[in-house]
Design an enzyme around this catalytic site. Structure first.
Site, mmCIF file in Angstrom:
data_model
loop_
_atom_site.group_PDB
_atom_site.id
_atom_site.type_symbol
_atom_site.label_atom_id
_atom_site.label_comp_id
_atom_site.label_asym_id
_atom_site.label_seq_id
_atom_site.Cartn_x
_atom_site.Cartn_y
_atom_site.Cartn_z
ATOM 1 N N HIS A 1 -20.596 13.698 1.095
ATOM 2 C CA HIS A 1 -20.420 12.519 2.028
ATOM 3 C C HIS A 1 -22.013 11.998 2.032
ATOM 4 O O HIS A 1 -22.942 12.601 2.175
ATOM 5 C CB HIS A 1 -20.150 13.134 3.266
ATOM 6 C CG HIS A 1 -20.290 11.959 4.306
ATOM 7 N ND1 HIS A 1 -19.332 10.795 4.319
ATOM 8 C CD2 HIS A 1 -21.104 11.389 5.608
ATOM 9 C CE1 HIS A 1 -19.397 9.894 5.639
ATOM 10 N NE2 HIS A 1 -20.544 10.201 5.853
ATOM 11 N N ASP B 1 -14.951 14.091 7.991
ATOM 12 C CA ASP B 1 -16.369 14.577 7.901
ATOM 13 C C ASP B 1 -17.035 15.506 8.763
ATOM 14 O O ASP B 1 -18.106 15.388 9.313
ATOM 15 C CB ASP B 1 -17.142 13.267 7.758
ATOM 16 C CG ASP B 1 -17.081 12.203 6.828
ATOM 17 O OD1 ASP B 1 -16.514 12.716 5.805
ATOM 18 O OD2 ASP B 1 -16.886 11.059 6.918
ATOM 19 N N ARG C 1 -9.714 8.267 0.640
ATOM 20 C CA ARG C 1 -8.347 8.235 1.414
ATOM 21 C C ARG C 1 -8.674 9.280 2.470
ATOM 22 O O ARG C 1 -9.312 10.329 2.008
ATOM 23 C CB ARG C 1 -7.205 8.167 0.973
ATOM 24 C CG ARG C 1 -7.000 6.912 -0.006
ATOM 25 C CD ARG C 1 -5.410 7.001 -0.151
ATOM 26 N NE ARG C 1 -4.642 6.408 1.091
ATOM 27 C CZ ARG C 1 -3.633 5.699 1.133
ATOM 28 N NH1 ARG C 1 -2.862 5.755 -0.234
ATOM 29 N NH2 ARG C 1 -2.847 5.384 2.130
ATOM 30 N N SER D 1 -24.489 14.923 2.080
ATOM 31 C CA SER D 1 -23.969 16.229 2.580
ATOM 32 C C SER D 1 -22.721 16.794 1.587
ATOM 33 O O SER D 1 -22.091 15.775 1.390
ATOM 34 C CB SER D 1 -23.885 16.508 4.126
ATOM 35 O OG SER D 1 -24.732 15.860 4.834
ATOM 36 N N ASN E 1 -16.351 18.064 -0.015
ATOM 37 C CA ASN E 1 -16.417 16.637 0.150
ATOM 38 C C ASN E 1 -17.915 16.404 -0.123
ATOM 39 O O ASN E 1 -18.750 16.926 0.676
ATOM 40 C CB ASN E 1 -15.677 15.875 1.228
ATOM 41 C CG ASN E 1 -16.177 14.433 1.321
ATOM 42 O OD1 ASN E 1 -15.584 13.821 0.446
ATOM 43 N ND2 ASN E 1 -16.647 13.743 2.136
ATOM 44 N N ARG F 1 0.844 -0.990 0.072
ATOM 45 C CA ARG F 1 -0.165 -0.054 -0.052
ATOM 46 C C ARG F 1 0.840 1.359 -0.105
ATOM 47 O O ARG F 1 1.716 1.319 0.752
ATOM 48 C CB ARG F 1 -0.946 -0.167 1.162
ATOM 49 C CG ARG F 1 -1.833 1.165 1.242
ATOM 50 C CD ARG F 1 -2.616 1.052 2.400
ATOM 51 N NE ARG F 1 -3.871 2.115 2.417
ATOM 52 C CZ ARG F 1 -4.973 2.150 1.735
ATOM 53 N NH1 ARG F 1 -5.469 1.297 1.086
ATOM 54 N NH2 ARG F 1 -5.792 3.053 1.862
#
Length: 244
Positions: A133, A169, A115, A160, A131, A86
């Protein structure tokens, strides 16, 4: 609300430069496609300057390439002699940050990006970040939101758009869209209905930003200057009873 926004669009100066947007993705990119279609139709005064993915096989990359948009892939799974390992978040952020600085967007949109980004990366971004969400924040931060809602007694669910901060978030909510929960449906069915709301609320939010109705710089400055005040989100409620 929609009537007002449409009139702002009609009066938008043709000489005003479009909002330069960079999009970070991890999956199929259905929300990215909505933005591409709205941009190409002239409905959204933006220019998508580039798309960054942390997943090599993400179909969002194909969507961007088909639309002639620059792409950069910094896969979270390495290849070659380190195959299967990773990629560390710091390595990803170093590459992604350099790419964003090259593109110099006015806004960075996380649309299905999976991520968690560091405070250094967010604060060092050349533009504010938002973002999308899949929950009615502050409820159900993180993953598996649809299943968690079905396991609750909540009557409503939705999505949202919020400002990205180092806390997961937790940034200022800008807009939300909601629907009634049918507790007899599956998580996949609920997700499909919420996704239809996502395809509405994200472009409308970006339009508000492009038109100056939502000033992200002022929102961030006010949050820093008055941390003792409770959050007071501007919520664009798109009440919907979209059929399954």
């Amino acid at each position: 609300m929609r009537w007002y926004i449409r009139n702002m669009t009609d009066s938008h100066s043709l000489s005003k430069k479009p909002l330069k947007v960079a999009v970070l993705v991890s999956g199929s990119g259905s929300n990215l496609q909505v933005l591409i279609d709205a941009m190409n139709a002239g409905s959204l005064p933006i220019e998508i300057v580039g798309v960054i993915s942390n997943v090599k096989e993400a179909y969002a990359v194909t969507r961007a390439q088909q639309a002639g948009i620059a792409t950069a892939v910094f896969s979270h799974i390495t290849e070659g002699e380190n195959a299967g390992k990773r990629m560390g978040i710091k390595t990803f952020e170093r590459h992604a940050g350099a790419q964003l600085n090259e593109w110099q967007p006015d806004l960075v949109v996380l649309a299905g990006f999976m991520r968690v980004l560091s405070d250094d990366f967010i604060s060092g971004s050349p533009a504010p970040m938002i973002n999308l969400h899949p929950s009615l924040l502050p409820k159900y931060k993180g993953l598996d939101t649809h299943q968690r809602v079905l396991e609750s007694s909540d009557a409503h669910h939705g999505c949202s758009v919020h400002v990205v901060t180092a806390e997961l978030d937790a940034g200022q909510v800008l807009t939300q869209a909601m629907l009634a929960v049918d507790h007899s449906e599956s998580a996949e069915e609920l997700q499909a209905r919420v996704q239809k709301l996502e395809h509405q609320v994200l472009p409308w939010t970006i339009l508000l930003i492009a038109q100056g109705a939502l000033n992200l710089k002022a929102i961030n400055e006010n949050a820093d200057a008055a941390p003792y005040l409770p959050a007071l989100p501007l919520k664009l409620w798109l009440n919907s009873q979209i059929a399954r």
